[in-house]
Design an enzyme around this catalytic site. Structure first.
Site, PDB file in Angstrom:
ATOM      1  CE  LYS B  46      32.264  21.650  54.689  1.00 36.43           C
ATOM      2  NZ  LYS B  46      32.435  21.995  53.281  1.00 36.43           N
ATOM      3  N   GLY B  47      36.330  23.096  60.208  1.00 39.95           N
ATOM      4  CA  GLY B  47      37.718  23.330  60.589  1.00 39.95           C
ATOM      5  C   GLY B  47      38.217  22.498  61.748  1.00 39.95           C
ATOM      6  CD  GLU B 100      35.850  26.916  67.299  1.00 45.30           C
ATOM      7  OE1 GLU B 100      36.560  27.265  66.327  1.00 45.30           O
ATOM      8  OE2 GLU B 100      34.633  26.749  67.215  1.00 45.30           O
ATOM      9  CG  ASP B 101      39.597  25.472  63.247  1.00 41.42           C
ATOM     10  OD1 ASP B 101      38.858  26.138  63.997  1.00 41.42           O
ATOM     11  OD2 ASP B 101      39.513  25.528  62.001  1.00 41.42           O
ATOM     12  CG  ASP B 104      41.298  35.376  63.311  1.00 44.39           C
ATOM     13  OD1 ASP B 104      41.765  36.375  63.868  1.00 44.39           O
ATOM     14  OD2 ASP B 104      41.422  35.196  62.088  1.00 44.39           O
ATOM     15  CE  LYS B 132      45.354  34.366  62.707  1.00 48.16           C
ATOM     16  NZ  LYS B 132      44.805  34.238  61.323  1.00 48.16           N
ATOM     17  CG  PHE B 153      44.892  33.437  55.213  1.00 43.97           C
ATOM     18  CD1 PHE B 153      43.765  34.254  55.230  1.00 43.97           C
ATOM     19  CD2 PHE B 153      44.754  32.131  54.775  1.00 43.97           C
ATOM     20  CE1 PHE B 153      42.538  33.774  54.815  1.00 43.97           C
ATOM     21  CE2 PHE B 153      43.527  31.641  54.356  1.00 43.97           C
ATOM     22  CZ  PHE B 153      42.420  32.466  54.370  1.00 43.97           C
ATOM     23  NE  ARG B 166      37.593  22.679  54.999  1.00 44.24           N
ATOM     24  CZ  ARG B 166      37.174  23.720  55.714  1.00 44.24           C
ATOM     25  NH1 ARG B 166      37.733  23.975  56.868  1.00 44.24           N
ATOM     26  NH2 ARG B 166      36.225  24.514  55.261  1.00 44.24           N
TER      27      ARG B 166
END
Lengths: 152, 181
Positions: B46-47, B100-101, B104, B132, B153, B166
């Protein structure tokens, strides 16, 4: 043996190689097993401590210190070291990693500290608690989600 | 910014104004680079939802978009990542931009890219709002990058903590004590 030369304990691996079942691997900490599960989940090939790098020699050229990173990911030619001890106890490990990088500059290694790994677990929805060094170190999951959920 | 959680536990890393300006820049760059192509924007739920919505409106091309969802690691359950919601449309021969949000570890993106690549797109690129690199395991090529982020985070603009936050309009870093307590 000379500085800069390492002796792999296994032959170079086929990226498709499959590791031994998790229950047959003697992980040093429970957190290493969790890391292995995550790599398996994402279909990343890995080997557990496949290579020992000599990092210190005595006057006669005998190895007196070595370092075996926890995981090797052949697809990415990357070693991973999980340092799940508390931050104040990682100085010795940092020194080893620094020495490895000096002696083997072509070796790619990434170190995950306790906080890094716990935050990664948190991103997966897994809370964790550190385990005291005297009790073996590492960390344990503080909760176990019971169902799959969509990735965030 | 909402008062959804205590001030002491978070701080804004990228505010709404800066974030939206960067999204517009990315949109302009993508508009330039994909002229004349059959552009499909794909995101992983969902990001990536909010980023896809804003980015798609910043791209001045006749694009279409689609969604995927994949399962997430659950400790002790075993198994492997799998698609829980597949694309609605075929992408063979199309120019696909995976939106993509955040990238990582790169594990999810690496998996999704392998799936998309197998479907024969003409072109496949990654656009990540947040990069990141500190914990990167799988090296994935990021053609379009919004911001490089420290190893914090993050929540907001699609990123969550246990499914919440979100809907924050900014990128917010949570202090370690909130995440690790």
């Amino acid at each position: 043996m000379t500085p800069g030369e390492h002796v792999p304990e296994v032959e170079p691996v086929d990226p498709a190689a499959i590791h031994a079942p998790l229950d047959e691997i003697q992980f040093a900490h429970a957190s290493e097993r969790v890391a292995a599960e995550i790599l398996d989940f994402y279909r990343i090939a890995w080997l557990y401590e496949p290579t020992t790098f000599p990092i210190e020699w005595d006057g006669q050229g005998r190895v007196v210190a070595s370092f075996s990173p926890d995981f090797y990911l052949p697809d990415f030619d990357l070693y991973i070291e999980l340092t799940t001890m508390s931050q104040k106890l990682v100085t010795k490990k940092n020194r080893k990693v620094r020495r490895l990088r000096e002696l083997y500059p072509d070796v790619n290694i990434k170190i995950f500290y306790q906080k890094d790994f716990r935050k990664l677990l948190a991103r997966f929805g897994v809370a964790s608690q550190p385990v005291a060094h005297a009790e073996g170190g590492g960390m344990i999951a503080a909760n176990l989600p019971t169902s799959e959920k969509d990735v965030s | 910014m909402t008062a959804s959680f205590p001030e002491d536990f978070r701080y804004v890393l990228v505010d709404e104004t800066v974030l939206q300006a960067r999204v517009r820049e990315l949109g302009a760059q993508i508009t330039h680079d994909f002229q004349g192509e059959d552009l499909r924007l794909i995101t992983v739920l969902k990001g990536g939802l909010f980023f896809l919505a804003d980015l798609s409106r910043a791209v001045d091309l006749p694009l279409s978009f689609d969604f995927m969802a994949v399962s997430q690691y659950v400790q002790g359950v075993g198994g492997a990542v799998r698609v829980t919601k597949d694309l609605s449309d075929d992408i063979e021969g199309a120019s696909v931009l995976l939106v993509e949000d955040v990238v990582d570890t790169g594990l999810t993106v690496n998996y999704v890219l392998s799936l998309l690549r197998a479907r024969g797109p003409k072109r496949l690129e990654v656009c990540a709002l947040l990069d990141k690199p500190a914990r990167r395991i799988a090296q994935v090529p990021i053609a379009y990058r919004g911001f490089e982020m420290p190893d914090k985070f993050l929540v907001g603009y699609g990123l969550d903590l246990d499914g919440r936050y979100r809907n924050l309009k900014s990128i917010v870093a949570l202090r370690d004590e909130m995440v690790l307590s």
